[in-house]
Design an enzyme around this catalytic site. Structure first.
Site, PDB file in Angstrom:
ATOM      1  N   ASN A  56      10.048  -1.434 -68.217  1.00 60.45           N
ATOM      2  CA  ASN A  56       8.750  -1.852 -68.788  1.00 60.45           C
ATOM      3  C   ASN A  56       8.657  -1.320 -69.976  1.00 60.45           C
ATOM      4  OD1 ASN A  56       8.383  -3.362 -66.419  1.00 60.45           O
ATOM      5  ND2 ASN A  56       7.737  -1.213 -65.278  1.00 60.45           N
ATOM      6  N   HIS A 143      -1.098  -6.564 -57.688  1.00 58.01           N
ATOM      7  CA  HIS A 143       0.264  -5.289 -57.307  1.00 58.01           C
ATOM      8  C   HIS A 143      -0.351  -4.534 -56.040  1.00 58.01           C
ATOM      9  CE1 HIS A 143       1.816  -1.499 -58.613  1.00 58.01           C
ATOM     10  NE2 HIS A 143       2.721  -2.273 -58.783  1.00 58.01           N
ATOM     11  N   GLU A 189      -4.308  -9.462 -62.413  1.00 59.06           N
ATOM     12  CA  GLU A 189      -3.161  -9.063 -63.538  1.00 59.06           C
ATOM     13  C   GLU A 189      -3.377  -9.727 -64.560  1.00 59.06           C
ATOM     14  OE1 GLU A 189       0.740  -8.080 -62.161  1.00 59.06           O
ATOM     15  OE2 GLU A 189      -0.270  -7.359 -60.187  1.00 59.06           O
ATOM     16  N   SER A 193       3.463  -8.827 -63.056  1.00 61.50           N
ATOM     17  CA  SER A 193       4.540  -8.019 -63.043  1.00 61.50           C
ATOM     18  C   SER A 193       5.961  -8.711 -62.721  1.00 61.50           C
ATOM     19  CB  SER A 193       4.403  -6.656 -62.254  1.00 61.50           C
ATOM     20  OG  SER A 193       3.914  -6.818 -60.917  1.00 61.50           O
ATOM     21  N   ASP A 218      -6.081  -5.950 -64.374  1.00 60.42           N
ATOM     22  CA  ASP A 218      -4.998  -5.167 -64.739  1.00 60.42           C
ATOM     23  C   ASP A 218      -4.095  -5.444 -65.529  1.00 60.42           C
ATOM     24  OD1 ASP A 218      -2.681  -3.419 -64.452  1.00 60.42           O
ATOM     25  OD2 ASP A 218      -2.280  -3.682 -62.435  1.00 60.42           O
ATOM     26  N   HIS A 221       1.194  -4.916 -68.105  1.00 55.37           N
ATOM     27  CA  HIS A 221       2.281  -5.577 -68.465  1.00 55.37           C
ATOM     28  C   HIS A 221       1.731  -6.121 -69.835  1.00 55.37           C
ATOM     29  CE1 HIS A 221       5.014  -4.329 -65.195  1.00 55.37           C
ATOM     30  NE2 HIS A 221       3.971  -4.830 -64.462  1.00 55.37           N
ATOM     31  N   LYS A 251       4.134   1.860 -69.566  1.00 52.05           N
ATOM     32  CA  LYS A 251       5.117   0.779 -69.496  1.00 52.05           C
ATOM     33  C   LYS A 251       5.065   0.810 -71.273  1.00 52.05           C
ATOM     34  CE  LYS A 251       3.386  -0.754 -65.046  1.00 52.05           C
ATOM     35  NZ  LYS A 251       4.421  -0.175 -64.514  1.00 52.05           N
TER      36      LYS A 251
HETATM   37  C1  LIG Z   1       0.669  -4.783 -62.308  1.00 49.89           C
HETATM   38  C2  LIG Z   1       0.883  -2.956 -62.038  1.00 49.89           C
HETATM   39  N1  LIG Z   1      -0.294  -2.481 -62.025  1.00 49.89           N
HETATM   40  C3  LIG Z   1      -0.234  -1.006 -62.055  1.00 49.89           C
HETATM   41  C4  LIG Z   1       1.134  -0.580 -61.899  1.00 49.89           C
HETATM   42  C5  LIG Z   1       0.908   0.897 -61.460  1.00 49.89           C
HETATM   43  O1  LIG Z   1       1.247   1.516 -62.878  1.00 49.89           O
HETATM   44  P1  LIG Z   1       1.781   2.804 -62.981  1.00 49.89           P
HETATM   45  O2  LIG Z   1       3.309   2.854 -62.891  1.00 49.89           O
HETATM   46  O3  LIG Z   1       1.193   3.766 -64.192  1.00 49.89           O
HETATM   47  O4  LIG Z   1       1.495   3.799 -61.597  1.00 49.89           O
HETATM   48  C6  LIG Z   1       2.250  -1.326 -61.902  1.00 49.89           C
HETATM   49  C7  LIG Z   1       3.728  -0.578 -61.696  1.00 49.89           C
HETATM   50  O5  LIG Z   1       4.592  -1.175 -61.625  1.00 49.89           O
HETATM   51  C8  LIG Z   1       2.052  -2.530 -61.970  1.00 49.89           C
HETATM   52  O6  LIG Z   1       3.263  -3.424 -62.278  1.00 49.89           O
END
Ligand SMILES: Cc1ncc(COP(=O)(O)O)c(C=O)c1O
Length: 395
Positions: A56, A143, A189, A193, A218, A221, A251
């Site tokens: 990422n 997520h 999101e 992801s 969220d 990405h 990321k």
């Molecule tokens: C959409 C999404 N939100 C939150 C997270 C979690 O973030 P972190 O990797 O900082 O714990 C991820 C991690 O893969 C993600 O893809």
């Protein structure tokens, strides 16, 4: 090493011997692992190798000279590595406070709160903010970290069809009819992801307005990559009193941690009620300073986004004819069956291209896929090589 410096790990006086009759204490875990092997979903940790089509690290910053230089400057300035305690006790450092002040300005929110990861931020938000008598409506592809928050929330909750604004509105309308006072929380999101597509944020914000709901976005990405200065897709919704955004820092920013950007009452509430914030050592002040300076750097470095966009355009041109979806920096190529997905990913890895297969439960059953990530860590030749190999390997 002198004998007296050796550390013994044997239990006192037992020489490590186990009682003869002990049952297999981990029998159920072993059986579950065998089950995962049997259905082709067993996972292992493997070292990084090959051209990066899976991270990422979209802007190519995680191992960059730029971030190394920033980090060296911070070390030289004597910023502490460890916080030494939770934020509410001795761990609240000037670097956290400065980062949060800057992030609120950068993302144009009333306040910001820095947490140790995006996972911690999302689960804390959804576990803590919605109250008894509230309703949470999330996209079905949300997520795992948000699902963890849903496991402990006291609010009602449901998921609706992916990116279907009408489905969100149907739930909001029906629920509001019977619950004039409860709060509705919408969880999405900005860029998904595993699918790489974007939530209909303008429509969802309008729904939030119509039903006195709160929209939680969220931006994991999108932060650093999309929106003006890399402020994410919620930049258009900045300063609204009914929008909360989560910007992860591990990321595209190449660091770690997450910033919750929200009205001041929200961050104040998290400080007082979020167990994962209250009962946890504060993030490293070194990392807080690194995130701060990286955000400044990423904000003013449009060339990073332009170079990534050039790679994304080439990938779309070469991979879409092979069935890849998305058109963004996350390019899913659905294979379907789990073992076949992993076999194609394995063949690409053997050829020096680090493409990972993604299986259920991370994605819905029957949608095993190659999640091809486009970053600044690869060049045109690498992307062309990937397209060539995929054309040979895909059924
Ligand atoms: C959409 C999404 N939100 C939150 C997270 C979690 O973030 P972190 O990797 O900082 O714990 C991820 C991690 O893969 C993600 O893809």
């Amino acid at each position: 090493m002198a004998d007296e410096e050796r550390i013994s790990t044997a239990p006192d006086g037992a020489n490590g011997a186990q009682p003869a009759q002990r049952p297999d204490l981990f029998a159920r875990q072993r059986a579950d692992l065998a089950h995962l092997r049997g259905i082709g979903r067993y996972r292992t940790l493997s070292p990084k190798s090959g051209a990066d089509f899976s991270s990422n690290d979209y802007l190519g910053l995680a191992a960059s000279d730029e971030l190394n230089r920033i980090a060296s400057g911070i070390v030289a300035s004597g910023v502490p590595v460890g916080s030494g305690g939770s934020r509410l006790l001795r761990g609240n450092c000037p670097e956290h406070i400065a980062l949060e002040r800057f992030a609120a300005e950068f993302f144009a929110s009333e306040s910001a709160l820095f947490l140790s990861s995006g996972f911690a931020a999302n689960s804390a938000l959804f576990a803590t903010l919605p109250q008894t008598g509230d309703m949470i409506v999330c996209d079905e592809l949300i997520h795992a970290s948000i699902h963890d928050g849903l496991r402990v929330t006291r609010a009602e909750h449901c998921v609706v069809a992916h990116n279907d604004a009408d489905a969100f509105e149907d739930v909001a309308r029906a629920w509001r009819r019977d619950h004039p006072d409860g709060r509705i929380w919408i969880g999405v999101e900005s860029v998904y992801s595993m699918d790489g597509d974007s939530a209909p944020l303008a429509d969802l914000a309008a729904i939030a307005d119509r039903y006195d709901a709160i929209l939680v976005i969220d931006e994991a990405h999108a932060t650093g990559v999309l929106g003006p200065m890399g402020r994410g897709l919620s930049a258009d919704l900045a300063r609204r009193d009914n929008v909360i955004s989560v910007h992860t820092c591990g990321k595209a920013l190449g660091c770690e941690g997450a910033l919750v950007c929200a009205p001041a009452v929200v961050t104040e509430f998290l400080v007082n009620r979020a167990r994962g914030f209250i009962f946890s050592t504060a993030p490293s002040p070194f990392i807080a300073q690194l995130v701060h300076e990286t955000l400044l750097f990423v904000g003013r470095s449009d060339y990073l986004r332009a170079e990534l966009a050039a790679n994304v355009r080439l990938a779309a041109q070469l991979l879409e004819p092979l069935g890849a979806l998305g058109g963004g920096h996350i390019v899913p190529l659905i294979v379907g069956e789990d073992r076949q997905t992993m076999a194609i990913a394995g063949a690409l890895q053997d050829a020096g291209l680090d493409v990972r297969g993604i299986r259920p439960p991370t994605v819905p059953p029957g949608t095993g896929r190659l999640r091809i990530s486009i970053t600044r860590n690869v060049d045109r030749t690498g992307i062309a090589r990937l397209a060539e190999l995929l054309a040979e390997l895909l059924p």
